[in-house]
Design a protein around this motif. Structure first.
Motif, PDB file in Angstrom:
ATOM      1  N   LYS A  55      -7.470   6.944  -6.160  1.00  0.00           N
ATOM      2  CA  LYS A  55      -6.205   6.215  -6.199  1.00  0.00           C
ATOM      3  C   LYS A  55      -5.160   7.015  -5.438  1.00  0.00           C
ATOM      4  O   LYS A  55      -5.025   8.225  -5.638  1.00  0.00           O
ATOM      5  N   VAL A  56      -4.459   6.326  -4.558  1.00  0.00           N
ATOM      6  CA  VAL A  56      -3.414   6.961  -3.752  1.00  0.00           C
ATOM      7  C   VAL A  56      -2.132   6.148  -3.880  1.00  0.00           C
ATOM      8  O   VAL A  56      -2.166   4.959  -4.204  1.00  0.00           O
ATOM      9  N   ARG A  57      -1.024   6.812  -3.620  1.00  0.00           N
ATOM     10  CA  ARG A  57       0.260   6.119  -3.632  1.00  0.00           C
ATOM     11  C   ARG A  57       0.462   5.493  -2.257  1.00  0.00           C
ATOM     12  O   ARG A  57       0.352   6.155  -1.234  1.00  0.00           O
ATOM     13  N   ILE A  58       0.742   4.192  -2.243  1.00  0.00           N
ATOM     14  CA  ILE A  58       0.959   3.488  -0.985  1.00  0.00           C
ATOM     15  C   ILE A  58       2.451   3.216  -0.818  1.00  0.00           C
ATOM     16  O   ILE A  58       3.220   3.360  -1.781  1.00  0.00           O
ATOM     17  N   PRO A  59       2.884   2.850   0.389  1.00  0.00           N
ATOM     18  CA  PRO A  59       4.307   2.560   0.584  1.00  0.00           C
ATOM     19  C   PRO A  59       4.818   1.586  -0.486  1.00  0.00           C
ATOM     20  O   PRO A  59       4.169   0.599  -0.788  1.00  0.00           O
ATOM     21  N   GLY A  60       5.955   1.904  -1.043  1.00  0.00           N
ATOM     22  CA  GLY A  60       6.512   1.105  -2.128  1.00  0.00           C
ATOM     23  C   GLY A  60       6.286   1.769  -3.476  1.00  0.00           C
ATOM     24  O   GLY A  60       6.811   1.337  -4.487  1.00  0.00           O
ATOM     25  N   GLY A  61       5.435   2.820  -3.492  1.00  0.00           N
ATOM     26  CA  GLY A  61       5.222   3.572  -4.719  1.00  0.00           C
ATOM     27  C   GLY A  61       4.081   3.104  -5.587  1.00  0.00           C
ATOM     28  O   GLY A  61       3.781   3.713  -6.608  1.00  0.00           O
ATOM     29  N   THR A  62       3.424   2.024  -5.224  1.00  0.00           N
ATOM     30  CA  THR A  62       2.306   1.497  -6.008  1.00  0.00           C
ATOM     31  C   THR A  62       1.064   2.349  -5.783  1.00  0.00           C
ATOM     32  O   THR A  62       0.864   2.890  -4.699  1.00  0.00           O
ATOM     33  N   MET A  63       0.221   2.444  -6.808  1.00  0.00           N
ATOM     34  CA  MET A  63      -1.054   3.147  -6.681  1.00  0.00           C
ATOM     35  C   MET A  63      -2.132   2.125  -6.322  1.00  0.00           C
ATOM     36  O   MET A  63      -2.149   1.019  -6.851  1.00  0.00           O
ATOM     37  N   ALA A  64      -3.036   2.506  -5.417  1.00  0.00           N
ATOM     38  CA  ALA A  64      -4.122   1.623  -5.003  1.00  0.00           C
ATOM     39  C   ALA A  64      -5.347   2.464  -4.683  1.00  0.00           C
ATOM     40  O   ALA A  64      -5.239   3.635  -4.328  1.00  0.00           O
ATOM     41  N   TYR A  65      -6.520   1.848  -4.822  1.00  0.00           N
ATOM     42  CA  TYR A  65      -7.755   2.531  -4.473  1.00  0.00           C
ATOM     43  C   TYR A  65      -7.864   2.665  -2.968  1.00  0.00           C
ATOM     44  O   TYR A  65      -7.451   1.785  -2.218  1.00  0.00           O
ATOM     45  N   ALA A  66      -8.438   3.790  -2.531  1.00  0.00           N
ATOM     46  CA  ALA A  66      -8.688   4.023  -1.107  1.00  0.00           C
ATOM     47  C   ALA A  66      -9.985   4.801  -0.971  1.00  0.00           C
ATOM     48  O   ALA A  66     -10.342   5.595  -1.831  1.00  0.00           O
ATOM     49  N   LEU A  67     -10.674   4.551   0.131  1.00  0.00           N
ATOM     50  CA  LEU A  67     -11.863   5.322   0.446  1.00  0.00           C
ATOM     51  C   LEU A  67     -11.430   6.646   1.063  1.00  0.00           C
ATOM     52  O   LEU A  67     -10.339   6.728   1.636  1.00  0.00           O
ATOM     53  N   PRO A  68     -12.261   7.683   0.982  1.00  0.00           N
ATOM     54  CA  PRO A  68     -11.841   9.008   1.464  1.00  0.00           C
ATOM     55  C   PRO A  68     -11.267   9.019   2.868  1.00  0.00           C
ATOM     56  O   PRO A  68     -10.257   9.678   3.105  1.00  0.00           O
ATOM     57  N   GLU A  69     -11.844   8.267   3.809  1.00  0.00           N
ATOM     58  CA  GLU A  69     -11.320   8.298   5.180  1.00  0.00           C
ATOM     59  C   GLU A  69      -9.952   7.647   5.307  1.00  0.00           C
ATOM     60  O   GLU A  69      -9.265   7.844   6.299  1.00  0.00           O
TER      61      GLU A  69
END
Length: 72
Positions: A55-69
């Motif tokens: 889980k990473v923080r995306i623009p806007g401050g929301t957390m979302a799943y992301a793949l390592p790359e």
């Protein structure tokens, strides 16, 4: 509804994570179901772990799943 093998299901999950911000495992289950793929939350959880999704923080401050790359 179809039950895909693990490699095909994980490929689809990876594609979903690349296409849009996804903040919950339940959301992934729903998106897979919309594609006609049967998967439980527990299965999605294991798939995310095997894919190395975080889980990473995306623009806007929301957390979302992301793949390592994409988790930069």
């Amino acid at each position: 509804m179809a039950t895909l093998g693990k490699p095909q299901r994980q490929h689809r999950i990876g594609r979903l994570l690349e296409e849009q911000p996804i903040s919950s495992q339940a959301q992934i289950v729903e998106l897979l179901a919309a594609d006609g793929v049967v998967a439980t939350q527990a299965t999605v959880s294991r798939d995310l772990e095997e894919l190395g999704a975080v889980k990473v923080r995306i623009p806007g401050g929301t957390m979302a799943y992301a793949l390592p790359e994409f988790a930069k």
